[in-house]
Design a protein around this motif. Structure first.
Motif, PDB file in Angstrom:
ATOM      1  N   HIS A 107       0.810  -1.155  -0.087  1.00  0.00           N
ATOM      2  CA  HIS A 107      -0.117   0.032   0.008  1.00  0.00           C
ATOM      3  C   HIS A 107       0.752   1.344   0.013  1.00  0.00           C
ATOM      4  N   HIS A 111       1.077   4.264  -2.836  1.00  0.00           N
ATOM      5  CA  HIS A 111       1.161   5.851  -2.707  1.00  0.00           C
ATOM      6  C   HIS A 111       2.092   6.620  -3.597  1.00  0.00           C
ATOM      7  N   TYR A 128       5.166  10.284   3.388  1.00  0.00           N
ATOM      8  CA  TYR A 128       3.985   9.615   3.433  1.00  0.00           C
ATOM      9  C   TYR A 128       3.143   9.696   4.831  1.00  0.00           C
ATOM     10  N   SER A 130      -0.411   9.645   6.849  1.00  0.00           N
ATOM     11  CA  SER A 130      -1.775   9.266   6.669  1.00  0.00           C
ATOM     12  C   SER A 130      -2.630   8.845   8.031  1.00  0.00           C
ATOM     13  N   ASP A 284      -6.398   7.490   0.413  1.00  0.00           N
ATOM     14  CA  ASP A 284      -6.434   6.016  -0.209  1.00  0.00           C
ATOM     15  C   ASP A 284      -7.497   5.792  -1.372  1.00  0.00           C
TER      16      ASP A 284
HETATM   17 MG    MG Z   1      -2.714   5.350   2.773  1.00  0.00          MG
END
Ligand code: MG
Ligand code: AMP
Length: 324
Positions: A107, A111, A128, A130, A284
């Motif tokens: 995952h 991204h 990153y 999230s 996402d």
């Molecule tokens: Mg994510």
């Protein structure tokens, strides 16, 4: 080549279809808890309930039949185990039923790949951030390396926790941003940067303890200023260490305008460029999983049913990169 991708690592169920040229479909449905944070079983139930509808919508949006696809990709990890199971089950079933190659992707790397596909960034240092992950990732010598990361909870999770205590529903990041925009005042909080790493759990607790004593707007602004400065400081050090001239910001928190401003200022001072993917690809989504799957399938990778079990703690630096 047309590849379908299923995202189900946490709150969002996403189904995307991409070709080499364009994103043909990007359908999503987000689990919104009535109270509290993301309950794993309830989020998984949401995903099961919406799976068929999203698959049908994606097929219609892309004007393509599932049997005509060249690959079925799914997010194999990292993520919430119960949620990961949903995407894996759907992907295995489609792959088996229509005899289409299956590919389980990471995952976090998805991204980054959709970030470089939708911006001009070529080999960026990625921040990153999230709801479940906070990492600084760099590509070197054939592997993605995590050069900095949170030692406890993710930045988005910390924002959500503070917002919840202030009485706002999930996701709380946008609420904190809105509150913070009303003031320039800040109170001093701790500044949890630890070498190249950072941590947000203590900062979130510290801010929560000040609720009532400090105005909500000031508290939200103070939290943002401290937490974002910490991540951008670590990002700057990572870029300096790697002589990187590109920063890519992704994940849900990358939608935050104050964080973007800080990243932009930092990059300007170092003669580097900051890149921000469009919002639908920061959050996402299924298209990023489809795109990552396409890259890996083209490089000859495929996942057998036996190897397709969920990987809840799968780190991006464990992935063998054959597509770059
Ligand atoms: Mg994510
Ligand atoms: P993701 O896990 O990548 O889907 O992102 C979800 C996280 O992003 C949640 O923790 C949200 O609170 C956070 N988020 C979304 N929009 C914003 C924003 N404008 N500012 C800060 N955080 C945000």
């Amino acid at each position: 080549m047309n590849v379908l991708g299923i995202e189900s690592t946490a709150h969002t169920l996403g189904v995307g279809i991409v070709s080499e040229e364009e994103v043909l479909a990007n359908q999503k449905s987000m689990f919104e808890p009535e109270e509290g944070g993301i309950h794993p079983r309830k989020a998984a139930e949401h995903h099961y309930q919406h799976a068929l509808e999203l698959l049908n919508n994606a097929e219609q949006e892309a004007k393509i039949d599932i049997e005509d696809l060249d690959g079925i990709a799914f997010a194999q990890g990292p993520g919430i185990p119960q949620c990961l199971d949903v995407g894996a089950v759907i992907a295995r079933s489609l792959s088996k039923k229509h005899d289409i190659p299956l590919i389980g992707v990471n995952h976090c790397l998805a991204h980054i790949s959709i970030g470089t596909r939708t911006t001009e960034a070529e080999n960026p240092t990625t921040l990153y951030v999230s709801g479940g992950n906070s990492q600084i990732i760099d590509f070197r010598k054939g592997f993605y390396r995590i050069v900095g990361e949170t030692q406890d909870i993710a930045l988005g999770n910390a924002l959500d926790k503070l917002a919840r205590k202030l009485g706002y529903p999930h996701p709380g990041g946008p609420e904190i941003e809105r509150l913070a925009e009303e003031t320039d005042e800040i109170v001093e909080l701790s500044y949890p940067v630890k070498g190249m790493d950072f941590s947000f759990s203590g900062l979130a607790t510290e801010a929560q303890r000040k609720i009532g004593d400090v105005d909500d707007n000031v508290l939200a602004n103070s939290f943002q200023e401290h937490a974002y400065a910490v991540t951008v400081e670590a990002l700057e050090r990572a870029m300096s260490q790697e002589s990187s001239t590109e920063a890519l910001l992704t994940g849900g928190v990358a939608m935050n305008s104050r964080l973007r401003e800080m990243v932009e200022d930092m990059c300007e001072q170092r003669d580097a460029k900051a890149y921000f993917p469009p919002p639908e690809y920061c959050m996402d989504n299924g298209a990023m999983i489809a795109h990552q799957g396409m890259l890996e399938l083209k490089a000859g990778k495929e996942t057998s049913i036996e190897d397709s079990s969920k990987k809840p703690n799968w780190r991006p630096d464990e992935v063998e990169v054959e597509w770059i």
